[in-house]
Motif scaffolding. Sequence first.
Motif, PDB file in Angstrom:
ATOM      1  N   TRP A  57      -9.279  12.735  -6.114  1.00  0.00           N
ATOM      2  CA  TRP A  57      -8.898  11.331  -6.119  1.00  0.00           C
ATOM      3  C   TRP A  57      -7.606  11.141  -5.350  1.00  0.00           C
ATOM      4  O   TRP A  57      -6.859  12.087  -5.146  1.00  0.00           O
ATOM      5  CB  TRP A  57      -8.772  10.818  -7.556  1.00  0.00           C
ATOM      6  CG  TRP A  57      -7.671  11.456  -8.344  1.00  0.00           C
ATOM      7  CD1 TRP A  57      -6.414  10.960  -8.533  1.00  0.00           C
ATOM      8  CD2 TRP A  57      -7.696  12.704  -9.036  1.00  0.00           C
ATOM      9  NE1 TRP A  57      -5.660  11.809  -9.305  1.00  0.00           N
ATOM     10  CE2 TRP A  57      -6.431  12.907  -9.622  1.00  0.00           C
ATOM     11  CE3 TRP A  57      -8.668  13.702  -9.209  1.00  0.00           C
ATOM     12  CZ2 TRP A  57      -6.118  14.034 -10.370  1.00  0.00           C
ATOM     13  CZ3 TRP A  57      -8.349  14.820  -9.950  1.00  0.00           C
ATOM     14  CH2 TRP A  57      -7.092  14.965 -10.525  1.00  0.00           C
ATOM     15  N   LEU A  76      -7.707   8.224 -11.128  1.00  0.00           N
ATOM     16  CA  LEU A  76      -9.161   8.139 -11.302  1.00  0.00           C
ATOM     17  C   LEU A  76      -9.658   6.706 -11.340  1.00  0.00           C
ATOM     18  O   LEU A  76     -10.783   6.426 -10.960  1.00  0.00           O
ATOM     19  CB  LEU A  76      -9.594   8.865 -12.573  1.00  0.00           C
ATOM     20  CG  LEU A  76      -9.534  10.385 -12.553  1.00  0.00           C
ATOM     21  CD1 LEU A  76     -10.080  10.939 -13.867  1.00  0.00           C
ATOM     22  CD2 LEU A  76     -10.292  10.961 -11.396  1.00  0.00           C
ATOM     23  N   PHE A  82     -13.176   8.107  -7.394  1.00  0.00           N
ATOM     24  CA  PHE A  82     -13.009   9.539  -7.197  1.00  0.00           C
ATOM     25  C   PHE A  82     -14.269  10.142  -6.595  1.00  0.00           C
ATOM     26  O   PHE A  82     -15.349   9.558  -6.625  1.00  0.00           O
ATOM     27  CB  PHE A  82     -12.660  10.232  -8.521  1.00  0.00           C
ATOM     28  CG  PHE A  82     -13.640  10.012  -9.647  1.00  0.00           C
ATOM     29  CD1 PHE A  82     -14.698  10.868  -9.850  1.00  0.00           C
ATOM     30  CD2 PHE A  82     -13.483   8.930 -10.502  1.00  0.00           C
ATOM     31  CE1 PHE A  82     -15.590  10.670 -10.890  1.00  0.00           C
ATOM     32  CE2 PHE A  82     -14.359   8.715 -11.553  1.00  0.00           C
ATOM     33  CZ  PHE A  82     -15.422   9.583 -11.744  1.00  0.00           C
ATOM     34  N   THR A 130     -19.680   9.961  -5.027  1.00  0.00           N
ATOM     35  CA  THR A 130     -18.439   9.220  -5.217  1.00  0.00           C
ATOM     36  C   THR A 130     -18.655   8.164  -6.290  1.00  0.00           C
ATOM     37  O   THR A 130     -19.769   7.671  -6.478  1.00  0.00           O
ATOM     38  CB  THR A 130     -17.958   8.530  -3.922  1.00  0.00           C
ATOM     39  OG1 THR A 130     -18.992   7.652  -3.454  1.00  0.00           O
ATOM     40  CG2 THR A 130     -17.621   9.538  -2.846  1.00  0.00           C
TER      41      THR A 130
END
Length: 89
Positions: free
Chosen positions: A24, A28, A32, A46
């Motif tokens: 990341w 987060l 991420f 992702t």
Amino acid sequence: MEKTLNRIHPVSDPEATCFLQISWEKDLGTGFGILLSDGQSAWTGTVSEAEISREAADMEMNREKYVEELKKALVAVEESAGRYNFVIA
């Protein structure tokens, strides 16, 4: 960019060992990247900021609390041993 790599044992196959990498930029909560490997194959994906917000809303959970739970489950796996279960389907 921050990254963590943790070894996990899926509940669906407790004898198996997988590796979970999370990466990341800021935190987060802004999204991420995820990489899961069983040592022979690897899967990537992702998770966007919008997806995190949508999942928190679906679970009727405060977004900040949801992000904290994500951190505990995905980044601090060793500290959270026994608290989170991973099922790989």
